[in-house]
Write an enzyme that holds these catalytic residues in place. Sequence first.
Site, mmCIF file in Angstrom:
data_model
loop_
_atom_site.group_PDB
_atom_site.id
_atom_site.type_symbol
_atom_site.label_atom_id
_atom_site.label_comp_id
_atom_site.label_asym_id
_atom_site.label_seq_id
_atom_site.Cartn_x
_atom_site.Cartn_y
_atom_site.Cartn_z
ATOM 1 C CG HIS A 48 -2.029 -1.026 1.109
ATOM 2 N ND1 HIS A 48 -3.312 -0.697 0.731
ATOM 3 C CD2 HIS A 48 -2.039 -2.364 1.290
ATOM 4 C CE1 HIS A 48 -4.061 -1.785 0.696
ATOM 5 N NE2 HIS A 48 -3.307 -2.817 1.036
ATOM 6 C CG ASP A 81 0.245 9.292 0.887
ATOM 7 O OD1 ASP A 81 0.153 8.110 1.271
ATOM 8 O OD2 ASP A 81 -0.425 10.222 1.376
HETATM 9 P P1 ADQ Z 1 -2.930 6.086 4.876
HETATM 10 O O1 ADQ Z 1 -1.512 6.514 5.051
HETATM 11 O O2 ADQ Z 1 -3.710 5.913 6.112
HETATM 12 O O3 ADQ Z 1 -3.048 4.780 3.979
HETATM 13 P P2 ADQ Z 1 -4.831 7.513 3.019
HETATM 14 O O4 ADQ Z 1 -4.769 6.796 1.733
HETATM 15 O O5 ADQ Z 1 -4.966 8.989 2.838
HETATM 16 O O6 ADQ Z 1 -3.576 7.278 3.937
HETATM 17 O O7 ADQ Z 1 -6.083 6.992 3.823
HETATM 18 C C1 ADQ Z 1 -6.495 7.607 4.984
HETATM 19 C C2 ADQ Z 1 -7.928 7.234 5.274
HETATM 20 O O8 ADQ Z 1 -8.215 7.611 6.615
HETATM 21 C C3 ADQ Z 1 -8.924 7.950 4.377
HETATM 22 O O9 ADQ Z 1 -9.938 7.055 3.997
HETATM 23 C C4 ADQ Z 1 -9.480 9.046 5.278
HETATM 24 O O10 ADQ Z 1 -10.827 9.398 5.041
HETATM 25 C C5 ADQ Z 1 -9.372 8.410 6.648
HETATM 26 N N1 ADQ Z 1 -9.221 9.467 7.658
HETATM 27 C C6 ADQ Z 1 -8.278 10.400 7.723
HETATM 28 N N2 ADQ Z 1 -8.516 11.225 8.756
HETATM 29 C C7 ADQ Z 1 -9.621 10.802 9.343
HETATM 30 C C8 ADQ Z 1 -10.393 11.247 10.464
HETATM 31 N N3 ADQ Z 1 -10.060 12.311 11.186
HETATM 32 N N4 ADQ Z 1 -11.480 10.550 10.776
HETATM 33 C C9 ADQ Z 1 -11.839 9.459 10.054
HETATM 34 N N5 ADQ Z 1 -11.180 9.008 8.992
HETATM 35 C C10 ADQ Z 1 -10.079 9.669 8.634
HETATM 36 C C11 ADQ Z 1 -2.114 3.856 3.377
HETATM 37 C C12 ADQ Z 1 -1.076 4.496 2.456
HETATM 38 C C13 ADQ Z 1 -1.758 5.334 1.387
HETATM 39 C C14 ADQ Z 1 -2.764 4.468 0.607
HETATM 40 C C15 ADQ Z 1 -3.681 3.713 1.563
HETATM 41 C C16 ADQ Z 1 -4.532 2.700 0.834
HETATM 42 O O11 ADQ Z 1 -0.169 5.288 3.214
HETATM 43 O O12 ADQ Z 1 -0.818 5.893 0.492
HETATM 44 O O13 ADQ Z 1 -3.559 5.308 -0.212
HETATM 45 O O14 ADQ Z 1 -2.939 3.007 2.538
HETATM 46 O O15 ADQ Z 1 -3.758 1.857 0.034
#
Ligand code: ADQ
Length: 471
Positions: free
Chosen positions: A157, A365
Amino acid sequence: MSRLVIVSNRVSVPEAAGKVTAGGLAVALRAAFQSHQGLWFGWSGKVTAHPASQARMVDKGNIRYVLMDLTSLDRQEYYYGFANRALWPTMHYRVGLSDFSRTDYAGYLRVNRTFAQALVKLVSPRDLVWVHDYHLIPLAAELRPLGLSNLIGYFHHIPWPAPEVLGTLPGSTDLLRAIMDFNLVGVQTERDADNLRRALTQELGAVAQRTDVLSASGKSTCVKSFPIGIDASDFEKVAARARSHRIVSQTIAELGSRKLIIGVDRLDYSKGIPQRMEAYERFLLNNPDQRGRVTYLQIAPTSRSEVPEYETLSRVVNETLGRINGALSEPGWVPIQYGTSAYPRSLLASLYRLARVALVTPMRDGMNLVAKEYVAAQDPLHPGVLILSKFAGAAQQLMGALIVNPNDKLEVAEAIRDALQMSEPERIARWQSMIEVVRNRDVAWWASAFLKELAAQQSGPRGGSEQMDPA
Ligand code: ADQ
């Protein structure tokens, strides 16, 4: 149809996950089970002095959740240690933050072996096994000697860095060898796939059999990109619903005629939160007429707070926030609002829709689902503008965003100015190009494309004779 066995570091049982947790992985993996019966195996999140060698099982719908506990030493060495203090920073190009310890690495391998020993008893011959993320890179290499010849796929990921960067991490050649025990390795972008293929070629002497298939020491593996998506249609629906939440009405009331800029990220140094705050400060300094006319809301739920680098980040964010708000606030206006709570999806969706601009500026990311959620949440007639780091995997797909280098604060500041001034026709044109990708490459597409490719790989002990390395 074959059963699906998913393995991830954390397993999220629907009821146990009653409270909101930040992370899109649970949504993504549930999408994979929509067309398959199966098992979801991994750490329960619990720590016990003497974990049972047998897993605990919970049946919900068509999924059997299989939960393993860890000892506190396992959690320290495997999870906080090697996975999050050595692999995570290295994979995100933060070599200076990577802290390798041989003891942690041994703990990482030990937990992977324990998982393999418990899992092997649960897998039937025709099951497809799909392993997720950097915590479990050695899992297939632990499963094969136990006699498991099923098709095993791995999805990474986070970014797969250039070979020169990965090569700085002790043990990285062993990890590459372990990668060869998967039949299919999925990464987020073509750049990640190219980095991994180059590492396999340079470090293991792997030879390309076909464009995506590499062989080394009698094993072959297919490396391909599968950009992860979101449940776009659901997110669009949720965002379009009436804004009944107290926080949304309060935000609307407090904003008045001000425009909202939003940032939503786990509190992680890869997300570039202090750098983003400073870019916004630069925007306010360069455009004094905008003071009092915009509000930047940063939502950053705490994560991995037991890891020292995350404690330091939390301090730096608070200091940066305090300094900017202290210097630039005016009566009745605070430049940056900051919250660390986890919010329900519906609330996040409404806040995204309210925001004229989203700042998604990670230093690195894998993909970044927030960028896609922001696009899906927009009002098609009055969409906002996405400012997106060139170092997020999402930048390879969302060409309608204003793409920036997060290291260049002036460039980000100018993008904020341009986004706020952008005409409606341009905002609509840019949004339309992005929503098409977000809809077409949603999470259901991602899961089914990966599983279809996995099922198309050759099974057997490790590939048939035509895939064997001639050397
Ligand atoms: P993350 O590093 O966690 O994921 P991201 O892809 O942005 O990063 O996903 C974050 C998720 O958390 C989003 O669905 C977002 O809505 C949720 N989120 C963030 N803040 C929140 C809050 N305050 N309350 C509730 N929900 C919240 C890892 C990798 C990424 C990759 C994903 C999926 O680092 O690059 O996109 O996995 O493969």
